[in-house]
Design an enzyme around this catalytic site. Sequence first.
Site, PDB file in Angstrom:
ATOM      1  N   PHE A  63      29.326  33.191  33.978  1.00 48.06           N
ATOM      2  CA  PHE A  63      28.324  33.813  34.850  1.00 48.06           C
ATOM      3  C   PHE A  63      28.091  35.275  34.471  1.00 48.06           C
ATOM      4  O   PHE A  63      26.989  35.802  34.628  1.00 48.06           O
ATOM      5  CB  PHE A  63      28.800  33.709  36.316  1.00 48.06           C
ATOM      6  CG  PHE A  63      27.758  34.074  37.329  1.00 48.06           C
ATOM      7  CD1 PHE A  63      26.805  33.150  37.721  1.00 48.06           C
ATOM      8  CD2 PHE A  63      27.744  35.345  37.899  1.00 48.06           C
ATOM      9  CE1 PHE A  63      25.836  33.493  38.662  1.00 48.06           C
ATOM     10  CE2 PHE A  63      26.783  35.690  38.841  1.00 48.06           C
ATOM     11  CZ  PHE A  63      25.824  34.760  39.226  1.00 48.06           C
ATOM     12  N   GLU A  64      29.123  35.933  33.968  1.00 50.46           N
ATOM     13  CA  GLU A  64      29.020  37.369  33.615  1.00 50.46           C
ATOM     14  C   GLU A  64      28.443  37.581  32.212  1.00 50.46           C
ATOM     15  O   GLU A  64      28.148  38.725  31.832  1.00 50.46           O
ATOM     16  CB  GLU A  64      30.400  38.034  33.683  1.00 50.46           C
ATOM     17  CG  GLU A  64      30.888  38.346  35.093  1.00 50.46           C
ATOM     18  CD  GLU A  64      31.328  37.123  35.867  1.00 50.46           C
ATOM     19  OE1 GLU A  64      31.899  36.207  35.250  1.00 50.46           O
ATOM     20  OE2 GLU A  64      31.076  37.068  37.089  1.00 50.46           O
ATOM     21  N   ALA A  86      32.752  28.015  28.492  1.00 47.99           N
ATOM     22  CA  ALA A  86      32.966  26.582  28.747  1.00 47.99           C
ATOM     23  C   ALA A  86      32.825  26.360  30.239  1.00 47.99           C
ATOM     24  O   ALA A  86      33.628  26.864  31.028  1.00 47.99           O
ATOM     25  CB  ALA A  86      34.356  26.155  28.276  1.00 47.99           C
ATOM     26  N   VAL A  87      31.776  25.652  30.612  1.00 44.94           N
ATOM     27  CA  VAL A  87      31.576  25.349  32.026  1.00 44.94           C
ATOM     28  C   VAL A  87      31.848  23.853  32.201  1.00 44.94           C
ATOM     29  O   VAL A  87      31.173  23.008  31.605  1.00 44.94           O
ATOM     30  CB  VAL A  87      30.154  25.726  32.494  1.00 44.94           C
ATOM     31  CG1 VAL A  87      30.084  25.660  34.016  1.00 44.94           C
ATOM     32  CG2 VAL A  87      29.770  27.125  32.023  1.00 44.94           C
ATOM     33  N   HIS A  94      29.549  24.417  41.931  1.00 47.73           N
ATOM     34  CA  HIS A  94      29.643  25.704  41.251  1.00 47.73           C
ATOM     35  C   HIS A  94      29.135  25.576  39.812  1.00 47.73           C
ATOM     36  O   HIS A  94      28.498  26.460  39.272  1.00 47.73           O
ATOM     37  CB  HIS A  94      31.115  26.135  41.238  1.00 47.73           C
ATOM     38  CG  HIS A  94      31.336  27.610  41.223  1.00 47.73           C
ATOM     39  ND1 HIS A  94      30.898  28.428  42.222  1.00 47.73           N
ATOM     40  CD2 HIS A  94      31.934  28.421  40.321  1.00 47.73           C
ATOM     41  CE1 HIS A  94      31.223  29.669  41.941  1.00 47.73           C
ATOM     42  NE2 HIS A  94      31.849  29.698  40.781  1.00 47.73           N
TER      43      HIS A  94
HETATM   44  N1  INI Z   1      33.168  30.099  34.729  1.00 44.84           N
HETATM   45  C1  INI Z   1      33.152  29.455  33.536  1.00 44.84           C
HETATM   46  O1  INI Z   1      32.968  30.097  32.485  1.00 44.84           O
HETATM   47  N2  INI Z   1      33.331  28.104  33.502  1.00 44.84           N
HETATM   48  C2  INI Z   1      33.515  27.357  34.631  1.00 44.84           C
HETATM   49  O2  INI Z   1      33.667  26.113  34.508  1.00 44.84           O
HETATM   50  C3  INI Z   1      33.512  28.023  35.874  1.00 44.84           C
HETATM   51  N3  INI Z   1      33.705  27.255  37.102  1.00 44.84           N
HETATM   52  O3  INI Z   1      33.713  26.020  37.058  1.00 44.84           O
HETATM   53  O4  INI Z   1      33.816  27.811  38.201  1.00 44.84           O
HETATM   54  C4  INI Z   1      33.348  29.430  35.897  1.00 44.84           C
HETATM   55  N4  INI Z   1      33.358  30.117  37.064  1.00 44.84           N
HETATM   56  C5  INI Z   1      33.528  31.548  37.123  1.00 44.84           C
HETATM   57  C6  INI Z   1      32.213  32.286  36.996  1.00 44.84           C
HETATM   58  O5  INI Z   1      31.752  32.252  35.657  1.00 44.84           O
HETATM   59  C7  INI Z   1      32.361  33.757  37.402  1.00 44.84           C
HETATM   60  O6  INI Z   1      33.283  34.391  36.555  1.00 44.84           O
HETATM   61  C8  INI Z   1      32.804  33.933  38.854  1.00 44.84           C
HETATM   62  O7  INI Z   1      31.989  33.178  39.735  1.00 44.84           O
HETATM   63  C9  INI Z   1      32.717  35.442  39.273  1.00 44.84           C
HETATM   64  O8  INI Z   1      31.368  35.911  39.204  1.00 44.84           O
END
Ligand code: INI
Length: 165
Positions: A63-64, A86-87, A94
């Site tokens: 997300f960042e 990797a999501v 989420h």
């Molecule tokens: N971030 C990822 O890179 N992959 C994921 O699978 C994931 N899940 O599943 O929650 C994930 N969440 C964190 C997100 O990227 C942020 O760092 C967080 O929401 C803070 O802003």
Amino acid sequence: MTVYEGSFTPPARPFRFALVIARFNDLVTEKLLSGCQDCLKRHGIDVDPAGTQVDYIWVPGSFEVPLVTRKLAVSGQYDAIICLGAVIRGQTPHFDFVAGEAAKGIAAIASQTGVPVIFGILTTDTMQQALERAGIKSNHGWGYAMNALEMASLMRAMAPLTTTK
Ligand code: INI
């Protein structure tokens, strides 16, 4: 008419790349990074963090990635930026928010700044699928690096099109 395309021959003026890597699921993203570095190295890029050709920027999660990538792109210092993450779907909605924002953000940065940004964010249903794409079967990191090399080279080849007469 002219054909414009990238090549994989090291250019006279060395490329500079930035790699933005998400720590979330680092079991996967560190493997993508290794694949990426291996490919860049074998194409003549000095991947040493202390060197001048590749900068590494770690962020908490996918997300960042767009926020940091935008800052790097507008700096004008890089021929291409590779984003690694990797999501993994799991059981939570989420996934859709994180994967969607990362994809939208990255696409917008490339089109708004003109800097090639490689979308190296795996989106999978399971950790097993992610690991398969990060080295167990093949390492997509290698392919992302090839895409960056090709786009960096293509942008230079197309430079005459943007020169004003
Ligand atoms: N971030 C990822 O890179 N992959 C994921 O699978 C994931 N899940 O599943 O929650 C994930 N969440 C964190 C997100 O990227 C942020 O760092 C967080 O929401 C803070 O802003």
